[in-house]
Design a protein around this motif. Sequence first.
Motif, PDB file in Angstrom:
ATOM      1  N   ASP A  63     -10.871   7.925  -2.950  1.00 46.75           N
ATOM      2  CA  ASP A  63     -10.338   9.287  -2.977  1.00 46.75           C
ATOM      3  C   ASP A  63      -9.582   9.584  -1.678  1.00 46.75           C
ATOM      4  OD1 ASP A  63      -9.813  11.742  -4.184  1.00 46.75           O
ATOM      5  OD2 ASP A  63     -11.502  12.691  -3.160  1.00 46.75           O
ATOM      6  N   ASN A  92      -0.953  -3.865  -4.159  1.00 44.38           N
ATOM      7  CA  ASN A  92      -1.614  -3.192  -5.276  1.00 44.38           C
ATOM      8  C   ASN A  92      -3.106  -3.015  -5.002  1.00 44.38           C
ATOM      9  OD1 ASN A  92      -1.600  -2.062  -7.972  1.00 44.38           O
ATOM     10  ND2 ASN A  92      -2.748  -3.889  -8.556  1.00 44.38           N
ATOM     11  N   ASP A  93      -3.753  -4.028  -4.428  1.00 42.46           N
ATOM     12  CA  ASP A  93      -5.175  -3.941  -4.100  1.00 42.46           C
ATOM     13  C   ASP A  93      -5.455  -2.788  -3.136  1.00 42.46           C
ATOM     14  OD1 ASP A  93      -5.578  -6.152  -5.698  1.00 42.46           O
ATOM     15  OD2 ASP A  93      -5.752  -7.554  -4.018  1.00 42.46           O
ATOM     16  N   SER A  96      -0.367  11.277  -3.148  1.00 41.87           N
ATOM     17  CA  SER A  96       0.848  10.970  -3.890  1.00 41.87           C
ATOM     18  C   SER A  96       2.053  11.167  -3.003  1.00 41.87           C
ATOM     19  CB  SER A  96       0.968  11.868  -5.111  1.00 41.87           C
ATOM     20  OG  SER A  96      -0.114  11.656  -5.965  1.00 41.87           O
ATOM     21  N   THR A 114      -3.635  -0.075  -2.719  1.00 40.67           N
ATOM     22  CA  THR A 114      -3.409   1.181  -3.431  1.00 40.67           C
ATOM     23  C   THR A 114      -4.616   1.522  -4.298  1.00 40.67           C
ATOM     24  OG1 THR A 114      -1.043   0.751  -3.438  1.00 40.67           O
ATOM     25  CG2 THR A 114      -1.844   2.385  -4.988  1.00 40.67           C
ATOM     26  N   VAL A 115      -5.133   0.540  -5.014  1.00 34.99           N
ATOM     27  CA  VAL A 115      -6.312   0.759  -5.860  1.00 34.99           C
ATOM     28  C   VAL A 115      -7.512   1.156  -5.001  1.00 34.99           C
ATOM     29  CG1 VAL A 115      -7.972  -0.412  -7.373  1.00 34.99           C
ATOM     30  CG2 VAL A 115      -5.524  -0.725  -7.726  1.00 34.99           C
ATOM     31  N   ALA A 116      -7.669   0.497  -3.856  1.00 32.87           N
ATOM     32  CA  ALA A 116      -8.790   0.822  -2.965  1.00 32.87           C
ATOM     33  C   ALA A 116      -8.699   2.264  -2.471  1.00 32.87           C
ATOM     34  CB  ALA A 116      -8.819  -0.150  -1.786  1.00 32.87           C
ATOM     35  N   HIS A 174       0.714   6.460   1.482  1.00 34.87           N
ATOM     36  CA  HIS A 174      -0.309   6.846   0.514  1.00 34.87           C
ATOM     37  C   HIS A 174      -1.692   7.163   1.070  1.00 34.87           C
ATOM     38  CE1 HIS A 174       2.301   6.176  -2.848  1.00 34.87           C
ATOM     39  NE2 HIS A 174       2.560   4.948  -2.454  1.00 34.87           N
ATOM     40  N   TYR A 225      -6.214   8.595  -1.536  1.00 33.29           N
ATOM     41  CA  TYR A 225      -4.831   8.362  -1.954  1.00 33.29           C
ATOM     42  C   TYR A 225      -4.093   9.685  -2.002  1.00 33.29           C
ATOM     43  CZ  TYR A 225      -0.921   6.668  -4.775  1.00 33.29           C
ATOM     44  OH  TYR A 225       0.325   6.344  -5.243  1.00 33.29           O
ATOM     45  N   ARG A 243      -7.321   4.768  -3.988  1.00 31.94           N
ATOM     46  CA  ARG A 243      -7.663   5.646  -5.113  1.00 31.94           C
ATOM     47  C   ARG A 243      -9.163   5.689  -5.341  1.00 31.94           C
ATOM     48  NH1 ARG A 243      -2.833   6.112  -9.179  1.00 31.94           N
ATOM     49  NH2 ARG A 243      -1.178   5.524  -7.772  1.00 31.94           N
ATOM     50  N   ARG A 244      -9.823   4.536  -5.239  1.00 29.22           N
ATOM     51  CA  ARG A 244     -11.271   4.491  -5.431  1.00 29.22           C
ATOM     52  C   ARG A 244     -12.004   5.288  -4.360  1.00 29.22           C
ATOM     53  NH1 ARG A 244     -12.957  -1.704  -6.946  1.00 29.22           N
ATOM     54  NH2 ARG A 244     -12.190  -1.656  -9.081  1.00 29.22           N
TER      55      ARG A 244
END
Length: 97
Positions: A73, A63-64, A77, A66-68, A38, A75, A70-71
């Motif tokens: 930018d 999960n943390d 797919s 993955t969220v980081a 990712h 990430y 995304r935050r």
Amino acid sequence: MPPVRVGFTVSRKVGNAVVRNRVRRRLRAAVERVFPVHAKEGRDFVVIGRAKGFKRPFNALLNDLTVALRRLDAYKSRENPVGGTAQQKKEKGCEES
């Protein structure tokens, strides 16, 4: 494109050497699972270990991260290079065999 580079830091505030190394190993294992799939290439990351990382469930660490991403930018797919997903095939009008 250059590979993803990751650095880890865990301060002495987190605990003694045993605790710090355990946190670092858990973070490294989580990064090895999440980042190859990712994280966008050509980026450098620094992962900072906190005291809660010692007892936090491993799935929560995944999960943390993955969220980081995304935050930040950073990430990307997952892409399914072999034929696409079932939904993509349905949209194209192809029948599954």
